[in-house]
Design a protein around this motif. Structure first.
Motif, PDB file in Angstrom:
ATOM      1  N   ASN A  86       0.846  -1.189   0.000  1.00 12.03           N
ATOM      2  CA  ASN A  86       0.000   0.000   0.000  1.00 12.03           C
ATOM      3  C   ASN A  86       0.886   1.246   0.000  1.00 12.03           C
ATOM      4  OD1 ASN A  86      -1.393   2.300   1.579  1.00 12.03           O
ATOM      5  ND2 ASN A  86      -3.099   0.965   1.042  1.00 12.03           N
ATOM      6  N   PHE A  87       0.680   2.126  -0.969  1.00 12.44           N
ATOM      7  CA  PHE A  87       1.552   3.295  -1.089  1.00 12.44           C
ATOM      8  C   PHE A  87       1.447   4.219   0.120  1.00 12.44           C
ATOM      9  CE2 PHE A  87       2.204   7.762  -2.102  1.00 12.44           C
ATOM     10  CZ  PHE A  87       3.501   7.742  -2.593  1.00 12.44           C
ATOM     11  N   TYR A  88       0.221   4.509   0.547  1.00 14.69           N
ATOM     12  CA  TYR A  88       0.076   5.522   1.594  1.00 14.69           C
ATOM     13  C   TYR A  88       0.685   5.079   2.916  1.00 14.69           C
ATOM     14  CZ  TYR A  88      -1.691   9.241   4.507  1.00 14.69           C
ATOM     15  OH  TYR A  88      -1.758  10.313   5.370  1.00 14.69           O
ATOM     16  N   THR A  89       0.600   3.801   3.256  1.00 11.19           N
ATOM     17  CA  THR A  89       1.217   3.353   4.505  1.00 11.19           C
ATOM     18  C   THR A  89       2.732   3.520   4.436  1.00 11.19           C
ATOM     19  OG1 THR A  89       1.268   1.055   3.710  1.00 11.19           O
ATOM     20  CG2 THR A  89      -0.623   1.715   5.027  1.00 11.19           C
ATOM     21  N   LEU A 161      -5.657   8.495  12.036  1.00  8.49           N
ATOM     22  CA  LEU A 161      -5.486   7.485  10.991  1.00  8.49           C
ATOM     23  C   LEU A 161      -6.789   6.749  10.689  1.00  8.49           C
ATOM     24  CD1 LEU A 161      -2.032   5.902  11.934  1.00  8.49           C
ATOM     25  CD2 LEU A 161      -2.530   7.587  10.159  1.00  8.49           C
ATOM     26  N   LYS A 162      -7.559   6.465  11.734  1.00  3.87           N
ATOM     27  CA  LYS A 162      -8.789   5.695  11.534  1.00  3.87           C
ATOM     28  C   LYS A 162      -9.966   6.567  11.122  1.00  3.87           C
ATOM     29  CE  LYS A 162     -11.426   2.088  11.507  1.00  3.87           C
ATOM     30  NZ  LYS A 162     -11.319   1.128  10.381  1.00  3.87           N
ATOM     31  N   TYR A 169      -7.776  -1.413   9.656  1.00  4.28           N
ATOM     32  CA  TYR A 169      -6.948  -1.861  10.775  1.00  4.28           C
ATOM     33  C   TYR A 169      -5.588  -2.354  10.277  1.00  4.28           C
ATOM     34  CZ  TYR A 169     -11.101  -1.672  13.764  1.00  4.28           C
ATOM     35  OH  TYR A 169     -12.197  -1.252  14.472  1.00  4.28           O
ATOM     36  N   GLN A 170      -5.606  -3.062   9.145  1.00  5.71           N
ATOM     37  CA  GLN A 170      -4.359  -3.594   8.601  1.00  5.71           C
ATOM     38  C   GLN A 170      -3.431  -2.471   8.155  1.00  5.71           C
ATOM     39  OE1 GLN A 170      -3.330  -7.046   8.394  1.00  5.71           O
ATOM     40  NE2 GLN A 170      -1.474  -5.804   8.218  1.00  5.71           N
ATOM     41  N   GLU A 171      -3.988  -1.441   7.528  1.00  3.71           N
ATOM     42  CA  GLU A 171      -3.169  -0.314   7.071  1.00  3.71           C
ATOM     43  C   GLU A 171      -2.551   0.427   8.253  1.00  3.71           C
ATOM     44  OE1 GLU A 171      -5.401   0.854   2.869  1.00  3.71           O
ATOM     45  OE2 GLU A 171      -6.112   1.711   4.757  1.00  3.71           O
ATOM     46  N   ALA A 173      -1.928  -0.910  11.186  1.00  6.09           N
ATOM     47  CA  ALA A 173      -0.922  -1.828  11.732  1.00  6.09           C
ATOM     48  C   ALA A 173       0.378  -1.741  10.939  1.00  6.09           C
ATOM     49  CB  ALA A 173      -1.458  -3.259  11.718  1.00  6.09           C
ATOM     50  N   ASP A 174       0.257  -1.685   9.616  1.00 10.70           N
ATOM     51  CA  ASP A 174       1.440  -1.579   8.762  1.00 10.70           C
ATOM     52  C   ASP A 174       2.145  -0.239   8.952  1.00 10.70           C
ATOM     53  OD1 ASP A 174       0.883  -4.070   7.746  1.00 10.70           O
ATOM     54  OD2 ASP A 174      -0.092  -3.335   5.930  1.00 10.70           O
ATOM     55  N   SER A 175       1.361   0.823   9.101  1.00 12.22           N
ATOM     56  CA  SER A 175       1.934   2.163   9.253  1.00 12.22           C
ATOM     57  C   SER A 175       2.677   2.321  10.571  1.00 12.22           C
ATOM     58  CB  SER A 175       0.831   3.228   9.169  1.00 12.22           C
ATOM     59  OG  SER A 175       0.225   3.231   7.901  1.00 12.22           O
ATOM     60  N   LEU A 176       2.136   1.721  11.627  1.00 10.53           N
ATOM     61  CA  LEU A 176       2.709   1.888  12.963  1.00 10.53           C
ATOM     62  C   LEU A 176       3.587   0.715  13.393  1.00 10.53           C
ATOM     63  CD1 LEU A 176      -0.407   3.358  14.840  1.00 10.53           C
ATOM     64  CD2 LEU A 176       1.395   4.567  13.596  1.00 10.53           C
ATOM     65  N   ASN A 177       3.645  -0.309  12.541  1.00 11.85           N
ATOM     66  CA  ASN A 177       4.446  -1.504  12.858  1.00 11.85           C
ATOM     67  C   ASN A 177       4.008  -2.164  14.164  1.00 11.85           C
ATOM     68  OD1 ASN A 177       6.164  -1.355  10.559  1.00 11.85           O
ATOM     69  ND2 ASN A 177       7.362   0.243  11.565  1.00 11.85           N
ATOM     70  N   ILE A 178       2.696  -2.320  14.309  1.00  8.99           N
ATOM     71  CA  ILE A 178       2.144  -2.983  15.487  1.00  8.99           C
ATOM     72  C   ILE A 178       1.111  -4.009  15.025  1.00  8.99           C
ATOM     73  CG2 ILE A 178       2.525  -1.022  17.035  1.00  8.99           C
ATOM     74  CD1 ILE A 178      -0.405  -0.281  16.711  1.00  8.99           C
ATOM     75  N   PRO A 179       0.796  -5.014  15.861  1.00 10.91           N
ATOM     76  CA  PRO A 179      -0.206  -6.020  15.484  1.00 10.91           C
ATOM     77  C   PRO A 179      -1.602  -5.408  15.378  1.00 10.91           C
ATOM     78  CG  PRO A 179       1.158  -6.773  17.322  1.00 10.91           C
ATOM     79  CD  PRO A 179       1.426  -5.315  17.155  1.00 10.91           C
ATOM     80  N   ILE A 180      -2.469  -6.051  14.601  1.00 11.78           N
ATOM     81  CA  ILE A 180      -3.840  -5.565  14.450  1.00 11.78           C
ATOM     82  C   ILE A 180      -4.551  -5.535  15.800  1.00 11.78           C
ATOM     83  CG2 ILE A 180      -6.119  -6.140  13.518  1.00 11.78           C
ATOM     84  CD1 ILE A 180      -4.844  -7.026  10.974  1.00 11.78           C
ATOM     85  N   GLY A 181      -4.277  -6.521  16.638  1.00 15.16           N
ATOM     86  CA  GLY A 181      -4.892  -6.548  17.963  1.00 15.16           C
ATOM     87  C   GLY A 181      -4.548  -5.304  18.768  1.00 15.16           C
ATOM     88  N   SER A 182      -3.311  -4.850  18.643  1.00 18.02           N
ATOM     89  CA  SER A 182      -2.885  -3.636  19.348  1.00 18.02           C
ATOM     90  C   SER A 182      -3.583  -2.407  18.776  1.00 18.02           C
ATOM     91  CB  SER A 182      -1.366  -3.466  19.235  1.00 18.02           C
ATOM     92  OG  SER A 182      -0.694  -4.536  19.865  1.00 18.02           O
TER      93      SER A 182
END
Length: 203
Positions: A86-89, A161-162, A169-171, A173-182
């Motif tokens: 994803n480009f934006y992440t 972000l949201k 949620y996945q985007e 998670a990718d942007s912040l380098n954290i799990p989706i659960g977090s």
């Protein structure tokens, strides 16, 4: 799902797929050295980039300058971008680092409500507009922004972000380098804090 809903869903899906395809083609053209193709990317994401930068700087001129700098750096690094991502992440990480470095250099705390300026929360560039024009023009928007601004950096970031960038949620998670659960947990508590602050404002 009735036929009308099915047709609408199919149309929305096809439209999204078309946008993804057009974006990928533009990026591939950029990677091949076509600078003109990058205009498509800038036009598509300049509003999101501006407000993301504004979240950190709380100053419209700085937000505009830093978002433009992020687009410049992203273009310089575009050949290293994996078009399956994803480009934006990917771009957001560049923008975030630029903003944090700027804040550190200026000795400004991103979560300091003392630096808040209501007039600075509006675009410096008339070509930039919020995805939700009604929200931007609302009399209540300044109070909502005040409440968001009073959150700590992590809570403010995930709300932006949201709710404003409308990332999945996945985007996030990718942007912040954290799990989706977090992401889900942080967003839940950030929303609770924001609601509490809004309730205090409107009491």
């Amino acid at each position: 799902m009735n036929k009308m809903d099915g047709d609408m869903y199919q149309h929305q899906t096809t439209e999204k797929e078309t946008q993804i395809s057009e974006e990928r083609e533009a990026i591939l053209a950029c990677q091949a050295g076509n600078k003109t193709a990058y205009r498509y990317i800038v036009e598509k994401y300049k509003t999101r980039a501006y407000y993301a930068a504004l979240m950190y700087t709380k100053n419209r001129e700085d937000a505009l300058d830093l978002s433009q700098e992020a687009f410049y750096r992203a273009f310089k690094a575009i050949k290293r971008f994996d078009t399956t991502r994803n480009f934006y992440t990917w771009f957001y990480k560049i923008l975030k680092n630029i903003c944090l470095n700027f804040i550190q250099f200026k000795k400004v705390r991103a979560n300091s409500s003392d630096e808040f300026d209501e007039t600075s929360m509006h675009p410096a560039d008339n070509s930039i507009s919020r995805p939700d024009e009604i929200f931007e023009k609302s009399e209540q928007s300044k109070y909502i922004w005040k409440a968001i601004d009073s959150l700590n950096e992590n809570d403010r970031e995930i709300i932006i972000l949201k709710e404003f960038d409308e990332m999945s949620y996945q985007e996030i998670a990718d942007s912040l380098n954290i799990p989706i659960g977090s992401v889900m947990s942080r967003l839940f508590y950030a929303r609770k804090k924001l609601l509490k602050k809004l309730e205090l404002i409107y009491e």
